[in-house]
Design a protein around this motif. Structure first.
Motif, short mmCIF file in Angstrom:
data_model
loop_
_atom_site.label_atom_id
_atom_site.label_comp_id
_atom_site.label_asym_id
_atom_site.label_seq_id
_atom_site.Cartn_x
_atom_site.Cartn_y
_atom_site.Cartn_z
N ARG A 1 -3.88 -17.63 5.87
CA ARG A 1 -3.88 -17.19 7.26
C ARG A 1 -5.32 -16.97 7.76
O ARG A 1 -5.69 -17.39 8.85
N GLN A 2 -6.12 -16.32 6.93
CA GLN A 2 -7.50 -16.06 7.34
C GLN A 2 -8.30 -17.36 7.45
O GLN A 2 -9.10 -17.53 8.37
N ARG B 1 -7.47 -19.23 10.57
CA ARG B 1 -8.14 -18.60 11.71
C ARG B 1 -9.58 -19.12 11.82
O ARG B 1 -10.06 -19.45 12.90
N ILE B 2 -10.26 -19.19 10.67
CA ILE B 2 -11.65 -19.63 10.67
C ILE B 2 -11.75 -21.13 10.99
O ILE B 2 -12.62 -21.55 11.74
N ASP C 1 -11.16 -11.88 -2.34
CA ASP C 1 -10.07 -10.93 -2.06
C ASP C 1 -8.72 -11.48 -2.52
O ASP C 1 -7.85 -10.71 -2.96
N THR D 1 -18.63 -18.81 6.85
CA THR D 1 -17.87 -17.63 7.24
C THR D 1 -16.86 -17.27 6.16
O THR D 1 -16.69 -16.09 5.81
N GLU E 1 -2.10 -14.66 2.60
CA GLU E 1 -3.12 -13.95 3.37
C GLU E 1 -4.41 -14.77 3.46
O GLU E 1 -5.02 -14.87 4.52
N LEU F 1 -24.78 -20.75 9.53
CA LEU F 1 -24.14 -19.70 10.32
C LEU F 1 -24.60 -19.73 11.77
O LEU F 1 -23.89 -19.30 12.66
N PHE F 2 -25.82 -20.17 12.01
CA PHE F 2 -26.32 -20.23 13.40
C PHE F 2 -27.14 -21.50 13.61
O PHE F 2 -28.36 -21.43 13.77
N ARG G 1 -9.75 -22.92 12.74
CA ARG G 1 -8.90 -23.32 13.88
C ARG G 1 -9.64 -24.24 14.83
O ARG G 1 -10.84 -24.28 14.84
N GLU H 1 -20.64 -23.85 9.48
CA GLU H 1 -20.41 -22.48 9.94
C GLU H 1 -19.11 -21.91 9.38
O GLU H 1 -19.05 -20.76 8.94
N ALA I 1 -18.67 -15.68 3.35
CA ALA I 1 -19.21 -14.36 3.73
C ALA I 1 -18.10 -13.33 3.87
O ALA I 1 -18.34 -12.14 3.64
N ASP I 2 -16.90 -13.77 4.23
CA ASP I 2 -15.80 -12.83 4.44
C ASP I 2 -15.00 -12.60 3.15
O ASP I 2 -13.96 -11.94 3.17
N PHE I 3 -15.47 -13.13 2.03
CA PHE I 3 -14.87 -12.89 0.71
C PHE I 3 -13.38 -13.26 0.65
O PHE I 3 -12.59 -12.56 0.02
#
Lengths: 318, 439
Positions: free
Chosen positions: B432-433, B436-437, B411, B402, B429, B115-116, B439, B398, B405-407
């Motif tokens: 799409r998410q 975005r991650i 979901d 993500t 959905e 993540l970092f 991209r 990363e 972590a964003d499930f």
């Protein structure tokens, strides 16, 4: 002790005084300097974080990595994000439902506690209990109360023969929304009740005595004495109630973490999840920034409500 | 007190080490000897603040604390260790990463160091030292912590989540042996429900349990969030099949699973309400150590995940990597502590304390005594070898971190299983998410 009042300037008025001169010679200049630490505090702890948050919303910053300016991309993304709009809907529903019920119940309790009754002091203390319990502890208690397997409500109803199986309180979208709103109301009612009670106690009893002599009914006394005199307090208490409810985080996070299937995600919890849990600071900041117009609207409503105080001060309300 | 010389203790495969882990004064003696020969010398006056996940098995915590105390005594490093729940480790580590203060070491889950990547100390030397000494790292463990050729953290252990079931219930359902494929697993869950002994798996935002079993279902159908080039491929016929299967399965579950967090299934199982779930060994350990749960403990067994249409294991086990932040004032002490944690003299005792909750990521520990001490533990010994990295077939990093972590996968399944969205809507959905991650 030096006299702080500055006499009118005896200097010849051959040139216009600068703003700085005016500030120096104003009788309140000392007050201005006294105000500076507070101003610095406000800038550092309020304006700077707010400005930084808004700036982050225009970047693709991630946790641990500086981002680039991406203009309105985060907002465009959110505009088409069904989860974001669901969180907006949830936040508005949560805020309006909880605030309205908190007001109604709080006002009723305030009127009740303002009456002469036995054990009044003890009852007032009891009303405060939900407010003094830490939010997370309250949330955990409600989490147990509404648990799908161990709910005391379901257990009681089953033993009374009213239901045959446990109610899926936090696993069903509608029930989950009702449960978190209920928990918020439970926690928030004392704040409304005690504040309104304080307002009620400033109303002179002579007004009620006169009204009773004139034959006014209970409703008329409330409508024409209590309510108008309480209006400024109502405006303040409801503003705070709406702001606290709109930005609520702890209760939801501890009870449902926004679930089931995002049905209880508020804008605050979604912002936290996207920014801190998933590391997308820019996107989380955009969600937080999107809360600002709603919060400003609540403050404006309060502002216009407070304007009504003018009539109490003998000024025109027009 | 027994007299241990430094050389005697540090010789590879010493009699002491092979005889078992050290305890009490012997552990302190070992720590002193280790510190004297360690490639990493703690800085004078070093102080380390360590955040770890809150223990689920008390004896694991005891073993960890004993090791910390020994390290402190041997190196003079002041150790401040505190625990957070699984869900809170990552946010607090993120805040530390962003502010550059507060923590020296963070021991979390999944692909936390990814993540970092710019905020951590590269652990190449520590990984190399341990890998060479202890038979190399398991594949998924290495992938979880590596970015290119760099180690962003050290994969301390894996928390294996496996099928935990009441044998009396599965026997009664007509399954003398735990199912090995998806269709028979579904049939068993249907039979369990019919017998009023239901199964249940978290469909809420449970970082460990929900991500674990839902990725298994997804991958088992040969459906993936991204391909090997990190192209988003979630919207696929295979995903649709995974959704259908999951929905059929969820209809057999105990009510309430969409609201479950990581502790919900433990509570329900130990209360005798739940008869099959996916969990770490903590349910069994809790039952074993509670005299009132003796019957549940005796009736509890573990099994590997059934294999899906893809034809090979597709487990997502919970990786537990540790990282050191690059803003620590004591990088050598941090590296020394991490290396010390995984030395045989500590690690086997620690595994023993965890009673199967932790699984080794270094191949040499496959024969640790904990795996044979109780036959019901043995399934968990395979967790690090059988699991895929959190990214599936994509790149660990990363973006994958993500998405977890964003499930997003959780979901997607929850949306469909609860009827909130249809299959197309749920997949769209998630797609799409993910786009975005990625991209």
């Amino acid at each position: 002790m030096a006299d702080l009042a500055v006499a009118p300037s005896a200097k010849p008025q051959f040139r216009a005084a600068s703003a700085w001169d005016q500030l120096k010679h104003n009788r309140n200049w000392l007050g201005f300097w006294f105000m500076l630490p507070a101003l610095a505090f406000l800038i550092f702890f309020l304006a700077y974080p707010l400005g930084l948050g808004i700036w982050l919303s225009f970047t693709d910053t991630r946790i641990g990595r500086a981002g680039h300016f991406i203009a309105t991309e985060n907002y465009e993304w959110l505009w088409d994000d069904s989860v974001f709009w669901l969180s907006v809907f949830n936040t508005l529903l949560y805020t309006f439902a909880a605030s309205a019920i908190k007001f109604a119940v709080g006002l009723y309790l305030a009127l009740l506690l303002n009456e002469n009754m036995p054990f009044k002091a003890m009852l007032r203390a009891m009303v405060l209990i939900p407010f003094i319990v830490p939010t997370v502890l309250s949330a955990l208690a409600f989490w147990w109360i509404f648990d799908s397997q161990f709910s005391i409500i379901s257990w009681s109803l089953r033993h009374l023969g009213l239901i045959s199986q446990n109610i899926n309180f936090l696993g069903d979208t509608t029930w989950a929304r009702i449960c978190v709103i209920f928990a918020n109301i439970w926690r928030g009612v004392p704040f409304v009740a005690i504040t309104l009670l304080a307002g009620l106690q400033t109303v002179s009893p002579s007004l009620y005595e006169a009204a009773i002599l004139d034959g006014a009914s209970g409703w008329q006394r409330f409508r024409y004495i209590t309510y108008p005199l309480l209006t400024p307090i109502i405006a303040v208490v409801m503003t705070f109630s709406v702001l606290f409810t709109f930005t609520d985080f702890q209760l939801i996070w501890a009870m449902t973490r926004g679930g089931p299937v995002n049905a209880t995600h508020l804008m605050a919890t979604l912002s936290y999840q996207r920014a801190i849990i998933a590391g997308q600071l820019g996107e989380g900041a955009a969600i937080s920034s999107a809360m600002i117009p709603f919060l400003l609207a609540a403050i404006m409503v309060s502002w216009f409500g407070l304007q009504r105080r003018k009539w109490q001060q003998g000024e025109s309300n027009d | 007190m027994q007299d241990f010389t430094r050389r005697a203790l540090l010789q590879g495969g010493t009699a002491l080490a092979t005889a078992g882990a050290l305890t009490g004064p012997a552990l302190f003696e070992f720590a002193k000897a280790w510190a004297a020969d360690s490639p990493w010398k703690a800085e004078p006056g070093a102080k380390l603040t360590v955040m770890r996940w809150k223990r689920f098995v008390p004896s694991e915590d005891d073993a960890f604390n004993a090791m910390v105390a020994a390290f402190k005594a041997a190196t003079g490093t002041e150790m401040n260790v505190f625990s957070e729940s699984f869900e809170d480790v990552q946010p607090k580590a993120s805040v530390a990463a962003n502010t550059g203060s507060g923590l020296d070491l963070a021991w979390g889950l999944h692909t936390l160091p990814q993540l970092f990547p710019t905020k951590v100390i590269k652990m190449n030397d520590v990984a190399d030292y341990l890998g060479k000494k202890y038979g190399g790292w398991t594949d998924a463990a290495a992938k979880t912590c590596m970015l290119g050729n760099d180690w962003l953290g050290i994969p301390v252990a894996t928390n294996g989540g496996y099928m935990t079931y009441r044998k009396s219930a599965t026997d009664k359902a007509g399954f003398k042996e735990f199912p090995k494929d998806f269709p028979s697993f579904l049939e068993m869950c249907k039979a369990l429900k019919a017998n009023n002994t239901p199964a249940g798996f978290a469909l809420g935002h449970a970082s460990g349990d929900a991500n674990g079993w839902l990725h298994w279902i997804l991958w088992g159908h040969n459906a993936w969030t991204v391909d090997k080039d990190d192209k988003v491929i979630i919207n696929s016929p295979e995903t649709a099949k995974a959704l259908e299967y999951c929905k059929a399965l969820s209809e057999t579950f105990i009510p309430g699973t969409p609201s479950w967090n990581d502790s919900s299934n433990n509570k329900a199982y130990l209360a005798g309400e739940l008869y099959c779930t996916l969990n770490g060994i903590s349910i069994y350990v809790a039952a074993k150590t509670d005299p009132t749960k003796k019957e549940i403990a005796e009736d509890t067994y573990h099994a590997l995940h059934p294999v899906g249409p893809v034809g090979k294991p597709t487990e997502l086990q919970l990786a537990l990597p540790i990282l050191a932040f690059n803003f620590t004032k004591y990088p050598n002490a941090a590296k020394a502590f991490i290396a010390f944690m995984l030395e045989k003299e500590n690690y086997e005792k620690w595994l023993d304390g965890a009673q199967g909750y932790l699984t080794q990521t270094l191949n040499a520990y496959e024969s640790a005594p904990v795996w044979t001490a109780d036959p019901k533990n043995s399934v968990f010994s395979q967790a690090s070898k059988r699991t895929l990295p959190a990214s599936g077939i994509g790149t660990v990093g990363e973006k994958a971190a993500t998405a977890i972590a964003d499930f997003i996968v959780v979901d997607m399944f929850a949306n469909y299983c609860t009827g909130t969205k249809d299959a197309k809507g749920a997949m769209a959905e998630a797609e799409r998410q993910l786009k975005r991650i990625y991209r």
